[in-house]
Write an enzyme that holds these catalytic residues in place. Structure first.
Site: not given
Length: 488
Positions: A176, A228-229, A251, A285, A384
């Site tokens: 995706k 992602g978050s 991750e 990131c 972040e």
């Protein structure tokens, strides 16, 4: 420029069964890129998973050399189409086209690296030990149908980290893309077919978090890799546990430290704390956004980094131009998020050394920003931001630097600047992070694993650890003590 914007399922481009579409605007000037990008429905997810499941037995049984050859052909095609795909990536999320091309050529190397593993996954054997009389075999097998969810800031790197090792190990896949940057990955379908991947081996879907949730909870998916978050990662983990206990690699976010000691090369430290940090407009990131500087050199460093950030602002502009170094943020939502952080920081009275505002009258550009001495509990220091913003604080001793560096819920990246290699390695062993760069901003490599400690996630992608995440061991014991049959 024409481009594919459909779903890629079972070797074919198809429209969404729900007719739902996504609208993508260019963050450089808010112009419309497309309002016809197909968004997958639950039925489309099921169809893609079913195609991957049907393709699994044949792909798993395909000779490793043939799987590797197909992967190498795909890498060649990806390299040949890098310019066009980079332009599409730039249009969707504002990544300078020069950087976008590099972030496609890096994955080309990843595909070639993992192609070398196809057919070379070795097992183990152990002879009978004493009187146990058992010959023991361990063999490694693919997991089955796997899935990956990509973040928008590095679509092609993240796709390669997930797809390439899974292919080498003999799994099939449903990928995706992010709803912020789906178009470039959608072009893979043509290349996958041309490379010779059988139908259903790789399927590519587009959609928002609902599609990711369907994949995370799908009963026929054996493993999911998410980038992602932290908040979304927790939901993926929960859905995986509540469904079929599928394996999960996460991750997630980072708030990485850079530690600059008084014996460091200041020009080098400034370069990597400015231009290297600002690549992709700070939307990386593991970028070192907490800059810790030893007191004795802090004035010189601060003066130099201010100039570097002001110069970087001059190199920020239209990402489609080849000489643009820094582009806009990915979209209006990301722009608003970063601007809210800066607003809160100003309200707290944090000194803004340079930047701190938007750049230009249109687009989602944020001035490269340096914040001085935020408190340890300030959101701009702890959370972040994912934008072109660093916070600078000072320290006195090595022990204090390590304590400050580890004072975070995250543990993805870190950097140490010093002329003393003994000190650098000593600190690297004490930093609570999955990656450490010494005298350079950290760069990923096909040969080494990438991932985080603490709330930056778990599991690893890239390197030999990356393929291990797509294999499962099977133990076979052979009883060697059966009596020989008498001859007739």
């Amino acid at each position: 420029m024409s481009f594919k914007q459909e779903l890629f399922i079972n070797g074919e481009y198809v429209s969404s069964s729900s007719n739902e579409t996504l609208t993508i605007h260019n963050p450089n000037d808010d112009s419309l890129v497309s309002d016809k990008v197909q968004a997958a429905s639950e039925a489309d997810v099921d169809k893609a998973v079913a195609a991957a499941k049907a393709a699994l037995p044949s792909w798993k049984a395909t000779a490793g050399a043939k799987r590797g050859a197909i992967m190498l052909k795909f890498a060649d095609l990806l390299e040949a189409n890098a310019e066009r795909i980079a332009k599409l990536e730039s249009m969707c999320m504002g990544q300078p086209v020069s950087l976008a091309k590099k972030m496609i050529l890096g994955p080309v190397a990843l595909w070639r690296y993992y192609a070398g593993y196809a057919g070379k996954v070795a097992g183990e054997s152990y002879p009978p030990d004493g009187e146990d009389g058992t010959y023991k075999i361990v063999q490694y097998e693919p997991l089955g149908v796997c899935s990956g969810i990509c973040a928008w800031n590095g679509s092609h790197v993240l796709a390669a980290w997930k797809l390439a090792p899974a292919m080498a190990a003999g799994n099939t896949f449903v990928l995706k893309s992010s709803e912020k940057s789906p178009i470039a990955l959608a072009q893979y379908g043509e290349l996958l077919n041309e490379a010779g991947f059988p139908k259903g081996v790789i399927n590519i879907l587009t959609g928002d978090g609902k599609v990711g949730a369907l994949l995370a909870s799908h009963m026929d998916i054996a493993k999911i890799a998410f980038t992602g978050s932290a908040a979304a990662g927790r939901q993926v983990q929960i859905a995986a546990a509540k469904s079929n206990l599928k394996r999960v690699t996460l991750e997630l976010g980072g708030k990485s430290p850079a530690m600059i000691f008084d014996d460091a090369d200041i020009d080098n430290a400034v370069l990597h704390s400015s231009d290297s940090f600002l690549r992709n407009s700070g939307q990386i990131c593991f970028a070192a956004s907490r800059v810790l500087v030893q007191e004795s050199i802090a004035p010189d460093f601060i003066k130099a980094v201010k100039v570097a950030f002001e110069n970087a602002a001059k190199k920020m502009g239209d990402p489609s131009l080849p000489d643009t170094a820094f582009g806009p943020l990915a979209d209006k939502k990301q722009f608003d998020r970063v601007m809210e952080f800066l607003k809160d920081g100003k309200a707290e009275g944090i000194e803004v050394l340079t930047g701190g505002d938007r750049k230009g009258e249109k687009g989602t550009f944020v001035q490269p920003t340096v914040l001085l001495n935020p408190s340890l509990d300030s959101k701009v220091y702890t959370d972040e931001i994912f934008g072109p913003v660093i916070s600078v604080r000072t320290f006195k001793t090595e022990e204090e630097a390590i304590k400050l560096a580890n004072n975070t819920q995250y543990g993805l990246g870190s950097t140490v600047y010093t002329a003393d290699i003994g000190r650098a390695l000593r600190i690297a062993s004490q930093i609570e992070a999955g990656t450490v760069g010494i005298n350079s901003a950290f760069n990923t490599s096909p040969q080494t694993p990438f991932g985080g400690f603490k709330q930056s996630g778990y599991g690893r992608e890239s390197g030999i650890e990356g393929i291990k995440n797509y294999l499962q061991p099977k133990t076979i014991h052979v009883n060697m003590n059966l009596p020989a049959k008498a001859k007739k």
